[in-house]
Design an enzyme around this catalytic site. Structure first.
Site, PDB file in Angstrom:
ATOM      1  N   LYS A 202       0.833  -1.216   0.000  1.00  0.00           N
ATOM      2  CA  LYS A 202       0.000   0.000   0.000  1.00  0.00           C
ATOM      3  C   LYS A 202       0.865   1.263   0.000  1.00  0.00           C
ATOM      4  CE  LYS A 202      -3.221  -3.096   0.715  1.00  0.00           C
ATOM      5  NZ  LYS A 202      -4.285  -3.561  -0.158  1.00  0.00           N
TER       6      LYS A 202
HETATM    7  C1  LIG Z   1      -5.196  -4.619   0.726  1.00  0.00           C
HETATM    8  C2  LIG Z   1      -6.656  -4.475   0.744  1.00  0.00           C
HETATM    9  C3  LIG Z   1      -7.423  -4.893   1.839  1.00  0.00           C
HETATM   10  C4  LIG Z   1      -6.885  -5.711   2.985  1.00  0.00           C
HETATM   11  O1  LIG Z   1      -5.830  -5.191   3.668  1.00  0.00           O
HETATM   12  P1  LIG Z   1      -4.833  -6.177   4.462  1.00  0.00           P
HETATM   13  O2  LIG Z   1      -4.016  -5.252   5.265  1.00  0.00           O
HETATM   14  O3  LIG Z   1      -4.063  -6.928   3.431  1.00  0.00           O
HETATM   15  O4  LIG Z   1      -5.646  -7.079   5.296  1.00  0.00           O
HETATM   16  C5  LIG Z   1      -8.787  -4.630   1.833  1.00  0.00           C
HETATM   17  N1  LIG Z   1      -9.369  -4.016   0.800  1.00  0.00           N
HETATM   18  C6  LIG Z   1      -8.669  -3.622  -0.279  1.00  0.00           C
HETATM   19  C7  LIG Z   1      -9.384  -2.919  -1.388  1.00  0.00           C
HETATM   20  C8  LIG Z   1      -7.302  -3.854  -0.348  1.00  0.00           C
HETATM   21  O5  LIG Z   1      -6.617  -3.458  -1.442  1.00  0.00           O
END
Ligand SMILES: *Cc1c(COP(=O)(O)O)cnc(C)c1O
Length: 437
Positions: A202
């Site tokens: 992210k």
């Molecule tokens: C990455 C992501 C998540 C989940 O996040 P994690 O930290 O991997 O559990 C949820 N929704 C979207 C749209 C994502 O891209």
């Protein structure tokens, strides 16, 4: 004509490494080392005489977003579960989820025993199609989850209006949109709750991590307990805590889980948050070069951003192309060829969730009773032409590719040009692939 890298030819990208992600510095290391030395590695360990870093980060992150409150959690998936339970959503409830998203947006709904109702998306943005949301609303609908996908923002005006008309809350899944703005307002604050992830890919990353933000004090208190086995802060945030005192204590209003963020993660996030806005600007410079370069090759464009969105957050840069740009070659074949040329992933979107094998009684014993025929039909029995259209015409490049130099962008453009020239060959190869499998 140069041979394609997937056929053993020389790749376009040679020698130079791509920008590393995450970006960190000596201060990042120092902040982690300081936590290790402090002896306090989690909020649930007695205080050292100052607020926990997870609390400090949550406050800073809420402030960055213009929200009154934030609670840090261990994952984005956990943030979504906390968001749903903050709003009291559970068994018998339906939650609208876009069919085009990471699986966690839907599996979080299942984790609170509610039914994810998968709804089609706009084929150009991959985000919820408001008309399809309207059609899918039922008397059991208890929330709408909007996902701001890849590098754009869902139509928050329309979704807020639908939520208000039906008297249900809007949850924003901002895992791919930290720092994006809609009408000068940060995403995550248009809905009752915004949920974020800080997983390594992210745009704000700590390996793993997450947060929820809200401006409702009641929801804030529920969120604290939901993420710390029903414990909430024992005192208001002052920065002057008696050393040895517990910072979180049992409250007993709502059963929670341990979704706490470790102090090591919080230290990294406090160090990296101040860099986020400058990184947004750096990516925009490269995105412009990429858009202009690709436009010279044919009918390529980027994922559209509504005019209400005055800042986007590029998590994945989406190259959109009209059919014919790569001849008859399917998007997966183009993705494989481009990835080989660039020596880094250029991926097609995840498959739309209605095609996922996960939504069946066999995949989780505790949910087996949920999947009646009727529920399955409600959850994924719609038509999803928008999602299929998006998937067939979008290629995604991770945002770190936009944190380097113009030469990196030239390589992407050269690779697209080369793969385009070979599209006949690619289409043939894809046919062989199908016949062999
Ligand atoms: C990455 C992501 C998540 C989940 O996040 P994690 O930290 O991997 O559990 C949820 N929704 C979207 C749209 C994502 O891209």
């Amino acid at each position: 004509m140069q041979t394609l890298a997937i056929d053993g030819g020389e790749p376009v990208r040679q020698g130079r490494p791509w920008p590393a992600w995450p970006e960190w510095s000596d201060t990042t290391i120092k902040s982690v080392v300081d936590v290790v030395r402090s002896g306090r590695w989690t909020v649930s360990w007695p205080s050292t005489g100052r607020d926990a870093l997870e609390r400090e980060f949550a406050e800073q992150f809420a402030q960055y977003n213009g929200a009154s409150y934030g609670v840090a959690v261990d994952h984005g998936s956990g943030a979504l579960v906390v968001a749903l339970e903050m709003l009291g959503i559970g068994a018998g409830d339906e939650v609208i989820v876009p069919v085009m998203t990471w699986v966690a947006s839907a599996s979080a709904v299942l984790r609170v025993a509610a039914l994810p109702v998968l709804v089609d998306v706009d084929p150009s943005t991959g985000c919820l199609d408001p008309e399809a949301v309207r059609d899918a609303m039922s008397p059991d609908t208890r929330a709408i989850i909007a996902v701001h996908l890849a590098s754009t923002v869902a139509d928050l005006d329309a979704l807020r209006a639908i939520a208000d008309e039906h008297g249900v809350p809007l949850i924003e899944d901002c895992a791919q949109a930290h720092g994006a703005r809609w009408r000068q307002q940060m995403v995550g604050t248009v809905g009752e709750v915004g949920a974020f992830s800080f997983q390594q890919s992210k745009v704000l990353a700590a390996g793993e991590g997450g947060a929820v933000i809200t401006s409702d004090p009641v929801l804030y208190h529920r969120a604290q307990q939901l993420r710390a086995d029903s414990r909430g802060y024992s005192f208001t945030s002052t920065g002057e805590v008696a050393a040895g005192a517990p910072e979180i204590v049992a409250k007993g209003d709502v059963i929670g889980t341990n979704f706490c963020m470790a102090e090591l993660q919080a230290a990294i996030l406090i160090d990296l948050l101040p860099n986020l806005d400058a990184q947004h600007e750096r990516r925009e410079v490269r995105a412009r070069e990429l858009r202009e370069g690709l436009a010279t090759l044919g009918s390529f464009c980027e994922i559209p951003v509504a005019r209400q969105c005055d800042r986007r957050s590029i998590y994945e840069y989406g190259i959109r192309f009209t059919s014919g740009e790569f001849g008859d070659a399917p998007v997966d074949a183009v993705s494989r060829a481009l990835s080989a040329e660039l020596q880094r992933p250029v991926r097609a979107s995840d498959i739309p969730l209605h095609r996922s094998p996960l939504f069946r009684p066999e995949t989780a014993r505790r949910l087996a009773g949920l999947w009646t025929q009727g529920a399955r039909h409600r959850a994924l029995g719609r038509a999803y032409p928008g999602a299929e259209g998006y998937r067939d015409s979008t290629l995604l490049i991770h945002h770190s590719a936009l944190l380097g130099t113009s030469e990196d962008i030239h390589d992407v453009i050269d690779a697209v040009r080369k793969v385009q020239m070979h599209s006949k060959r690619l289409a043939l190869r894809a046919d062989e692939h199908v016949e062999m499998s």
